[in-house]
Design a protein around this motif. Structure first.
Motif, PDB file in Angstrom:
ATOM      1  N   CYS A 155       0.737   2.306  -7.799  1.00 46.51           N
ATOM      2  CA  CYS A 155      -0.686   2.584  -8.074  1.00 46.51           C
ATOM      3  C   CYS A 155      -0.820   3.404  -9.351  1.00 46.51           C
ATOM      4  O   CYS A 155      -1.686   3.124 -10.188  1.00 46.51           O
ATOM      5  N   ARG A 156       0.044   4.400  -9.521  1.00 47.60           N
ATOM      6  CA  ARG A 156      -0.018   5.230 -10.733  1.00 47.60           C
ATOM      7  C   ARG A 156       0.329   4.407 -11.970  1.00 47.60           C
ATOM      8  O   ARG A 156      -0.333   4.512 -13.007  1.00 47.60           O
ATOM      9  N   HIS A 158      -2.116  -3.599  -2.315  1.00 47.35           N
ATOM     10  CA  HIS A 158      -3.193  -3.280  -3.256  1.00 47.35           C
ATOM     11  C   HIS A 158      -3.176  -4.310  -4.370  1.00 47.35           C
ATOM     12  O   HIS A 158      -2.109  -4.708  -4.826  1.00 47.35           O
ATOM     13  N   VAL A 180       0.809  -1.217   0.000  1.00 48.65           N
ATOM     14  CA  VAL A 180       0.000   0.000   0.000  1.00 48.65           C
ATOM     15  C   VAL A 180       0.845   1.271   0.000  1.00 48.65           C
ATOM     16  O   VAL A 180       0.406   2.298  -0.509  1.00 48.65           O
ATOM     17  N   ASP A 181       2.053   1.212   0.548  1.00 45.64           N
ATOM     18  CA  ASP A 181       2.875   2.424   0.609  1.00 45.64           C
ATOM     19  C   ASP A 181       3.654   2.681  -0.686  1.00 45.64           C
ATOM     20  O   ASP A 181       4.367   3.667  -0.793  1.00 45.64           O
ATOM     21  N   ASN A 182       3.489   1.839  -1.686  1.00 42.60           N
ATOM     22  CA  ASN A 182       4.157   2.044  -2.968  1.00 42.60           C
ATOM     23  C   ASN A 182       3.189   2.792  -3.896  1.00 42.60           C
ATOM     24  O   ASN A 182       2.573   2.222  -4.792  1.00 42.60           O
ATOM     25  N   THR A 183       3.063   4.092  -3.673  1.00 42.79           N
ATOM     26  CA  THR A 183       2.101   4.899  -4.427  1.00 42.79           C
ATOM     27  C   THR A 183       2.460   4.990  -5.906  1.00 42.79           C
ATOM     28  O   THR A 183       1.571   5.120  -6.749  1.00 42.79           O
TER      29      THR A 183
END
Length: 193
Positions: free
Chosen positions: A157-158, A183, A151-154
């Motif tokens: 996500c992008r 995620h 989850v902390d690897n934003t």
């Protein structure tokens, strides 16, 4: 055994199977702290890189892991003609993990070299990998690809969104590979019109 294509192409990127000759450059790329943080591979030196490359070859031969070195062509000089692959620079890795053949689902993963981040390398490479996977394994019913990350690897996500993967839920932590929640993103095979 499934035959992996020699090359996949996405704009200026070429995806090809890893080779033993990549070991020195791979070890150099793994000096990047961010790369080591987000990957679970133990590549600390050239010998470790050589073992990793050999593991990718074994996965390809077994037909359950298809890893591709991602190379980027240099910017061309007007009027200059280059041989394919000449001067290309290693910029990342994409992989299809297809251990549950016939399940309709597989996982993808990727990493991008520090010098190539922020230029759309990962989404383009993942897009090419997904297109290939859905075509190559359509006869086995592959219709779903998953991309998983902490989850902390934003940034992931992008990348997932730019590569056509949609959010699909939260995964519980699974140490040591996933010490935090994760995620899940999903991309479905295109439907015939």
């Amino acid at each position: 055994m499934h035959t992996t294509p020699t090359h996949l192409v996405a704009d200026t990127l070429t995806l090809r199977p890893w080779s033993p000759e990549d070991s020195a450059e791979l070890a150099r790329l793994y000096r990047d702290e961010a790369l080591r943080r987000w990957t679970s591979e133990a590549v600390h030196d050239e010998a470790g890189a050589a073992r990793w490359v050999a593991a990718q070859r074994r996965g390809r031969e077994a037909g359950d892991r298809f890893a591709f070195a991602v190379e980027e062509a240099p910017e061309g000089v007007p009027g200059e003609t280059r041989a394919p692959g000449a001067g290309a620079r290693l910029v990342g890795n994409v992989v299809l993990k297809y251990a549950a053949r016939g399940s309709g689902s597989a996982e993808v993963g990727y990493w991008t070299a520090a010098h190539a981040r922020g230029r759309g390398v990962a989404p383009r490479a993942l897009g090419a990998l997904a297109d290939w996977a859905f075509t190559a394994f359509a006869h086995e019913g592959l219709t779903r690809l998953e991309l998983l990350h902490q989850v902390d690897n934003t940034a992931s996500c992008r990348v997932a969104g730019k590569a056509g993967f949609t959010p699909a839920g939260i995964l519980p932590a699974a140490p040591p590979a996933f010490p935090l929640e994760g995620h899940a993103h999903v991309r479905h095979a295109p439907t015939a019109a």
